[in-house]
Design a protein around this motif. Structure first.
Motif, mmCIF file in Angstrom:
data_model
loop_
_atom_site.group_PDB
_atom_site.id
_atom_site.type_symbol
_atom_site.label_atom_id
_atom_site.label_comp_id
_atom_site.label_asym_id
_atom_site.label_seq_id
_atom_site.Cartn_x
_atom_site.Cartn_y
_atom_site.Cartn_z
ATOM 1 N N LEU A 86 0.987 -1.178 0.097
ATOM 2 C CA LEU A 86 0.074 0.155 0.094
ATOM 3 C C LEU A 86 0.733 1.412 -0.039
ATOM 4 N N VAL A 87 0.275 2.377 -0.556
ATOM 5 C CA VAL A 87 0.856 3.712 -0.319
ATOM 6 C C VAL A 87 0.298 4.191 0.769
ATOM 7 N N VAL A 88 1.263 4.625 1.667
ATOM 8 C CA VAL A 88 0.855 5.214 3.066
ATOM 9 C C VAL A 88 1.648 6.597 3.434
ATOM 10 N N ARG A 89 0.846 7.310 4.185
ATOM 11 C CA ARG A 89 1.836 8.630 4.821
ATOM 12 C C ARG A 89 2.995 7.989 5.581
ATOM 13 N N ARG A 90 3.723 8.695 5.842
ATOM 14 C CA ARG A 90 5.052 8.434 6.439
ATOM 15 C C ARG A 90 4.810 8.729 7.856
ATOM 16 N N SER A 91 3.891 9.480 8.286
ATOM 17 C CA SER A 91 3.498 9.939 9.663
ATOM 18 C C SER A 91 2.308 9.364 10.171
ATOM 19 N N ASP A 92 2.049 8.912 11.355
ATOM 20 C CA ASP A 92 1.079 8.465 11.925
ATOM 21 C C ASP A 92 -0.034 9.631 12.531
ATOM 22 N N VAL A 93 0.677 10.861 12.367
ATOM 23 C CA VAL A 93 0.061 12.086 12.902
ATOM 24 C C VAL A 93 -1.181 12.297 11.655
ATOM 25 N N THR A 94 -2.175 12.526 12.330
ATOM 26 C CA THR A 94 -3.289 13.027 11.258
ATOM 27 C C THR A 94 -3.005 13.863 10.237
ATOM 28 N N ALA A 95 -3.488 13.276 9.279
ATOM 29 C CA ALA A 95 -2.942 14.200 7.802
ATOM 30 C C ALA A 95 -3.548 15.613 7.843
ATOM 31 N N THR A 96 -2.612 16.587 7.390
ATOM 32 C CA THR A 96 -2.874 17.938 7.414
ATOM 33 C C THR A 96 -3.145 18.287 6.016
ATOM 34 N N LYS A 97 -2.736 17.510 5.035
ATOM 35 C CA LYS A 97 -3.004 18.054 3.690
ATOM 36 C C LYS A 97 -3.719 16.827 2.968
ATOM 37 N N PHE A 98 -4.135 17.264 1.869
ATOM 38 C CA PHE A 98 -4.879 15.964 1.121
ATOM 39 C C PHE A 98 -3.803 15.379 0.402
ATOM 40 N N SER A 99 -4.182 14.133 -0.207
ATOM 41 C CA SER A 99 -3.392 13.356 -0.894
ATOM 42 C C SER A 99 -2.664 14.237 -1.771
ATOM 43 N N TYR A 100 -1.166 14.042 -2.020
ATOM 44 C CA TYR A 100 -0.327 14.710 -3.079
ATOM 45 C C TYR A 100 -0.748 14.286 -4.465
ATOM 46 N N LEU A 101 -1.454 13.334 -4.815
ATOM 47 C CA LEU A 101 -1.735 12.817 -5.906
ATOM 48 C C LEU A 101 -3.183 13.333 -6.127
ATOM 49 N N SER A 102 -3.912 13.317 -5.353
ATOM 50 C CA SER A 102 -5.452 14.142 -5.213
ATOM 51 C C SER A 102 -5.298 15.396 -5.563
ATOM 52 N N ARG A 103 -4.573 16.143 -4.893
ATOM 53 C CA ARG A 103 -4.216 17.524 -5.064
ATOM 54 C C ARG A 103 -3.946 17.750 -6.434
ATOM 55 N N THR A 104 -2.810 17.129 -6.901
ATOM 56 C CA THR A 104 -2.418 17.424 -8.114
ATOM 57 C C THR A 104 -3.359 17.335 -9.181
ATOM 58 N N ILE A 105 -4.197 16.409 -9.154
ATOM 59 C CA ILE A 105 -4.909 15.899 -9.912
ATOM 60 C C ILE A 105 -6.114 17.148 -9.966
ATOM 61 N N SER A 106 -6.390 17.309 -8.708
ATOM 62 C CA SER A 106 -7.654 18.298 -8.562
ATOM 63 C C SER A 106 -7.278 19.741 -9.226
ATOM 64 N N TYR A 213 6.056 10.046 -0.217
ATOM 65 C CA TYR A 213 4.940 9.261 0.466
ATOM 66 C C TYR A 213 6.033 7.735 0.631
ATOM 67 N N ALA A 214 5.365 7.003 1.293
ATOM 68 C CA ALA A 214 6.040 5.642 1.655
ATOM 69 C C ALA A 214 5.256 4.493 1.215
ATOM 70 N N MET A 215 5.867 3.479 0.853
ATOM 71 C CA MET A 215 5.203 2.044 0.537
ATOM 72 C C MET A 215 5.401 1.129 1.901
ATOM 73 N N LEU A 216 4.123 0.472 2.005
ATOM 74 C CA LEU A 216 3.982 -0.298 2.998
ATOM 75 C C LEU A 216 3.582 -1.759 2.647
ATOM 76 N N ALA A 217 4.737 -2.805 2.918
ATOM 77 C CA ALA A 217 4.492 -4.129 2.548
ATOM 78 C C ALA A 217 4.136 -4.786 4.034
ATOM 79 N N ILE A 218 2.805 -5.678 3.909
ATOM 80 C CA ILE A 218 2.508 -6.372 5.065
ATOM 81 C C ILE A 218 2.425 -7.928 4.873
#
Length: 223
Positions: A86-106, A213-218
């Motif tokens: 999965l693509v994930v945020r680097r921080s566990d803190v509540t996101a302060t911005k929209f997804s970078y991809l979402s914001r760019t497309i918008s 962003y970061a990639m998370l492998a589980i």
């Protein structure tokens, strides 16, 4: 599946595919139901709705990821293993911005609205189906759903490779097309030529804004 290739069989399959697409292409339910745009062109309105939009996306992620886990659990035998990336945020803190991809497309689409290429009402009803959860959110959802136990979680940072891969406007635009063309065409119609042009201009002004962003492998084992 052994079905025939005649028009009757293909029509039935087409109906099923369209039903899945119509369901999956909807925005988070809370936003869709209340007609709240995911990205308002007015900066003040965007700031006021920011928390509500992020919470709606987080809620939708938990719902969708929970359903994904339940369905995969039905397919695996007891003690079976599954690896999820999965693509994930680097921080566990509540996101302060929209997804970078979402914001760019918008931002690209908002330019197309200002140029009269796409209708503002269509733009306001379009939600980019992307949410970057934190690793904590992913872990909590897996544990709450209960079908799997977590054997290993690894986070790695691919931004250096990504920046090299997107070092030219054409590569940047091709990535956006690969990710988004089906949902853009489904919602706005045949606007990809204009989208590509606006994306290239966006690059020339802003550069690559997909951001860090970061990639998370589980590694998961069925309980």
């Amino acid at each position: 599946m052994g079905c025939s290739t005649g028009p009757n069989a293909l029509t039935l399959v087409s109906i099923a595919i369209k039903a899945v697409q119509d369901h999956c292409f909807q925005a988070p339910e809370d936003l869709f139901r209340n007609l709240i745009p995911a990205y308002d062109m007015d900066k003040d309105a965007r700031r006021q709705r920011h928390r509500l939009v992020l919470e709606a996306y987080a809620k939708q992620f938990r719902k969708d990821f929970t359903n994904f886990l339940k369905l995969r659990a039905k397919e695996l035998v007891s003690k079976g293993r599954m690896v999820v990336s999965l693509v994930v945020r680097r921080s566990d803190v509540t996101a302060t911005k929209f997804s970078y991809l979402s914001r760019t497309i918008s931002q690209i689409l908002s330019v197309m609205v200002s140029e009269g290429v796409i209708d503002k009402e269509k733009f306001d009803s379009f939600y980019v189906p992307v949410y970057e959860p934190s690793s904590k959110e992913v872990r909590e959802t897996i544990e709450e759903e209960g079908s799997f136990s977590i054997k290993e979680m690894q986070v790695h940072d691919p931004t250096t490779d990504m920046n090299n891969a997107l070092s030219t406007p054409s590569k940047f635009v091709n990535l956006l097309r690969a990710l988004c063309e089906p949902i853009l065409v489904q919602h706005f119609g045949d606007v990809m030529y204009e989208f590509v042009s606006a994306a290239e201009r966006h690059w020339s002004l802003e550069g690559n804004l997909l951001g860090p962003y970061a990639m998370l492998a589980i590694s998961l084992a069925k309980a």
